[in-house]
Design an enzyme around this catalytic site. Structure first.
Site, PDB file in Angstrom:
ATOM      1  CE1 TYR A  47     -11.443  11.469  86.563  1.00 57.81           C
ATOM      2  CE2 TYR A  47     -12.376   9.596  87.741  1.00 57.81           C
ATOM      3  CZ  TYR A  47     -12.254  10.961  87.567  1.00 57.81           C
ATOM      4  OH  TYR A  47     -12.956  11.801  88.395  1.00 57.81           O
ATOM      5  N   GLY A  48      -8.360   7.070  82.577  1.00 59.20           N
ATOM      6  CA  GLY A  48      -7.598   5.868  82.214  1.00 59.20           C
ATOM      7  C   GLY A  48      -6.131   6.119  81.940  1.00 59.20           C
ATOM      8  CB  CYS A  78     -15.577   5.073  86.611  1.00 55.56           C
ATOM      9  SG  CYS A  78     -13.953   5.336  85.910  1.00 55.56           S
ATOM     10  CB  THR A  80     -10.498   3.890  85.341  1.00 57.28           C
ATOM     11  OG1 THR A  80     -10.694   3.415  84.012  1.00 57.28           O
ATOM     12  CG2 THR A  80      -9.076   4.349  85.507  1.00 57.28           C
ATOM     13  CB  CYS A 203     -13.998   1.290  79.597  1.00 53.76           C
ATOM     14  SG  CYS A 203     -14.156   3.094  79.558  1.00 53.76           S
TER      15      CYS A 203
HETATM   16  N1  DGL Z   1     -15.553   5.223  82.074  1.00 55.98           N
HETATM   17  C1  DGL Z   1     -14.356   4.895  82.720  1.00 55.98           C
HETATM   18  C2  DGL Z   1     -14.149   3.431  82.967  1.00 55.98           C
HETATM   19  O1  DGL Z   1     -15.109   2.710  83.106  1.00 55.98           O
HETATM   20  C3  DGL Z   1     -13.115   5.719  82.525  1.00 55.98           C
HETATM   21  C4  DGL Z   1     -12.756   6.196  81.186  1.00 55.98           C
HETATM   22  C5  DGL Z   1     -11.626   7.204  81.306  1.00 55.98           C
HETATM   23  O2  DGL Z   1     -11.891   8.267  81.861  1.00 55.98           O
HETATM   24  O3  DGL Z   1     -10.516   6.909  80.860  1.00 55.98           O
HETATM   25  O4  DGL Z   1     -13.050   2.955  83.061  1.00 55.98           O
END
Ligand code: DGL
Length: 281
Positions: A47-48, A78, A80, A203
């Site tokens: 997602y980042g 998460c 993000t 993250c």
């Molecule tokens: N685990 C996620 C977070 O805490 C997102 C990581 C990703 O998908 O880039 O930001």
């Protein structure tokens, strides 16, 4: 539905992938009598590297998946997705319990290291902590984090470091190999000379590579992440509404099933989630 029935519903959790498992573990520690349903959107990870709009749309999909499974609260495991979509989801579902993550910058800022070793020499020289905040590019750009850091600038100096390679390698199942180590060695080489006082893992994927981060850095530093705080907040919100399951040891006798964890992936294959669920953190 009466509140007795509602109490029996699970707590829903979602993330882009395996990272949220680190939050699930804290939630289980905090509330061992609860059932959990975890959704990892691995088809769309990371997602980042996506826009805020894309992350909002994906978060809504994940949220609706969990609602369909009947959950009494949702934890956005998460950083993000929290930064891009928590407000949007709360506005859309004002009656639901929705808990998000926050990079643990505040605990890092106020942490007092009693025996400052030579590894913390930067702090001794400048009188200020140098705190490395590791997160996704998108979390690091978010207003929420910048406001938080602004409010704590008296306490330290903050270095923002995106680490997309950690998420990518973990999602490829390459968490503990040479590739991860050489990625981290290169990423952290500017900080090898004992220049960092602590690291914020902003993250939820990152707690799985604490050991590798320390190996790459070459000296010990304390880590801070938001999982325990999120777990406490979840417990508090459920308690407030009288929605915690009863800690009744006679449950089994009364035919109430013991706590369960269900893991779902948007790819349809939850095997990597299961592997991470078995890993100690
Ligand atoms: N685990 C996620 C977070 O805490 C997102 C990581 C990703 O998908 O880039 O930001």
């Amino acid at each position: 539905m009466d509140s007795r029935e509602k109490k029996e519903e699970a707590i829903g959790i979602f993330d882009s992938g395996v990272g949220g498992i680190s939050v699930l573990k804290e939630l289980q520690k905090e509330m061992p009598y609860e059932n959990f349903i975890f959704y990892g959107d691995q088809k769309n990870a990371p997602y980042g590297e996506k826009s805020g709009e894309e992350v909002r749309a994906l978060s809504l999909k994940a949220y609706l998946f969990l609602q369909k499974m009947k959950v009494k609260a949702t934890v956005i495991a998460c950083n993000t997705a929290t930064s891009a979509a928590a407000r949007f989801l709360r506005e859309r579902y004002p009656d639901d319990i929705i808990i998000g993550m926050e990079p643990a910058v505040k605990p890092a800022a106020f942490f007092q290291e009693k025996n400052i070793s030579k590894n913390y020499k930067c702090e001794k020289e400048t009188g200020k902590k140098r705190i490395l905040v590791m997160a996704t590019e998108s979390t690091l750009k978010g207003d929420k984090l910048h406001h938080l850091i602004d409010s704590l600038k008296e306490q330290g100096e903050y270095i923002l470091l995106p680490a997309p390679g950690i998420v990518r390698l973990l999602e490829e199942g390459k968490g503990h190999g040479d590739e991860m180590l050489s990625y981290l060695r290169e990423l952290l080489s500017p900080y090898r000379e004992g220049r960092i006082s602590s690291i914020v893992l902003g993250c939820t994927h990152f707690p799985f590579v604490k050991k590798e981060i320390l190996d790459a850095l070459g000296y010990p530093v304390p880590f801070f992440d938001g999982a325990a705080g999120t777990a406490r907040e979840t417990r508090h919100r459920l308690e407030e509404k009288g929605l915690l399951r009863d800690k009744n040891h006679e449950e089994a006798d009364r035919g109430i099933p013991s706590p369960s964890v269900e893991l779902y992936s948007s790819t349809g294959d939850s095997s990597l989630l299961e592997t991470f669920y078995r890993l100690p953190i």
